[in-house]
Design a protein around this motif. Structure first.
Motif, PDB file in Angstrom:
ATOM      1  N   SER A  82      -5.127   2.405   0.552  1.00  0.00           N
ATOM      2  CA  SER A  82      -5.360   2.966   1.898  1.00  0.00           C
ATOM      3  C   SER A  82      -4.558   4.239   2.133  1.00  0.00           C
ATOM      4  O   SER A  82      -4.882   5.020   3.021  1.00  0.00           O
ATOM      5  N   THR A  85      -6.261   9.496  -0.771  1.00  0.00           N
ATOM      6  CA  THR A  85      -7.346  10.262  -0.167  1.00  0.00           C
ATOM      7  C   THR A  85      -8.694   9.664  -0.568  1.00  0.00           C
ATOM      8  O   THR A  85      -8.822   9.043  -1.623  1.00  0.00           O
ATOM      9  N   ALA A  86      -9.675   9.876   0.273  1.00  0.00           N
ATOM     10  CA  ALA A  86     -11.026   9.405  -0.042  1.00  0.00           C
ATOM     11  C   ALA A  86     -11.544  10.091  -1.304  1.00  0.00           C
ATOM     12  O   ALA A  86     -12.225   9.469  -2.122  1.00  0.00           O
ATOM     13  N   GLN A  89     -10.124   8.270  -4.180  1.00  0.00           N
ATOM     14  CA  GLN A  89     -10.779   6.969  -4.316  1.00  0.00           C
ATOM     15  C   GLN A  89     -12.114   7.158  -5.048  1.00  0.00           C
ATOM     16  O   GLN A  89     -12.473   6.359  -5.915  1.00  0.00           O
ATOM     17  N   ALA A 111     -14.723   2.026  -0.009  1.00  0.00           N
ATOM     18  CA  ALA A 111     -13.603   2.456   0.838  1.00  0.00           C
ATOM     19  C   ALA A 111     -13.686   3.956   1.103  1.00  0.00           C
ATOM     20  O   ALA A 111     -13.478   4.409   2.238  1.00  0.00           O
ATOM     21  N   ALA A 112     -14.005   4.731   0.075  1.00  0.00           N
ATOM     22  CA  ALA A 112     -14.119   6.185   0.237  1.00  0.00           C
ATOM     23  C   ALA A 112     -15.270   6.535   1.172  1.00  0.00           C
ATOM     24  O   ALA A 112     -15.140   7.414   2.030  1.00  0.00           O
ATOM     25  N   ARG A 114     -16.523   4.763   3.590  1.00  0.00           N
ATOM     26  CA  ARG A 114     -16.174   4.426   4.980  1.00  0.00           C
ATOM     27  C   ARG A 114     -15.270   5.497   5.587  1.00  0.00           C
ATOM     28  O   ARG A 114     -15.392   5.814   6.770  1.00  0.00           O
ATOM     29  N   ARG A 115     -14.371   6.042   4.789  1.00  0.00           N
ATOM     30  CA  ARG A 115     -13.406   7.011   5.304  1.00  0.00           C
ATOM     31  C   ARG A 115     -13.978   8.409   5.463  1.00  0.00           C
ATOM     32  O   ARG A 115     -13.624   9.118   6.412  1.00  0.00           O
ATOM     33  N   ALA A 116     -14.809   8.827   4.514  1.00  0.00           N
ATOM     34  CA  ALA A 116     -15.274  10.224   4.535  1.00  0.00           C
ATOM     35  C   ALA A 116     -16.660  10.348   3.913  1.00  0.00           C
ATOM     36  O   ALA A 116     -16.821  10.963   2.856  1.00  0.00           O
TER      37      ALA A 116
END
Length: 182
Positions: A82, A85-86, A89, A111-112, A114-116
């Motif tokens: 977490s 950085t995306a 990831q 995860a990446a 979802r973030r960016a």
């Protein structure tokens, strides 16, 4: 005279280029250099710094890519994903995926995403992995988004054409080329 790139940025660049490099000797040299940069960075700092967490994640991906699954798993276990950085990831997802570790790649890429979701690195990794998994519609969707973000980059178009060629849809490939030329 431009300053030399920071160790993490230089390693990120090497990890990104590694995925598409075809010369085995070049790949080996790139991996060695990236790993050395990341190890040096990790040794100079304590493990809580986000830069070090990114170094651990990329090191884990490189170890996986080299077929060293136990060291990769150990590095990944000590990484606070977490804090990464995306983009990293997504880079690590491609490295894990190319070694056959689809489950870890999927977790990192999700995860990446979802973030960016609009970041080029995420769109690139998503398109490449979807293509390799045979998910044509998903590949085309990611390629469209990627091409919108980087209209002068031919890679999303190349992958789009590859999907249409694989399907035997020459007319759609021609349409994609016309769209590219607009």
């Amino acid at each position: 005279k431009a300053a030399p790139p920071q160790p993490l940025a230089a390693a990120e660049d090497l990890a990104s280029r590694l995925i598409v490099e075809t010369d085995a000797k070049q790949r080996a040299e790139m991996v060695q250099k990236a790993e050395q940069l990341l190890r040096d960075l990790a040794q100079r700092n304590n493990g809580s710094v986000p830069e070090v967490q990114n170094a651990y994640l990329l090191l884990a991906g490189l170890q996986s890519w080299r077929g060293r699954q136990q060291p990769a798993a150990a590095l990944l276990a000590m990484t606070l994903v977490s804090k990464c950085t995306a983009d990293n990831q997504a880079r690590a997802a491609l490295l894990f995926f190319s070694s056959g570790d689809v489950a870890t790649a999927g977790q990192l890429l999700s995860a990446a995403q979802r973030r960016a979701p609009r970041a080029v690195a995420i769109q690139r990794a998503s398109a490449m992995i979807a293509y390799d998994l045979g998910h044509d519609e998903e590949t085309l969707q990611w390629c469209r988004q990627w091409a919108e973000q980087e209209p002068s980059n031919f890679e999303p178009w190349r992958l789009t054409l590859q999907v249409y060629e694989d399907r035997g849809h020459a007319h759609l490939a021609v349409d994609a080329c016309r769209e590219l030329l607009r």
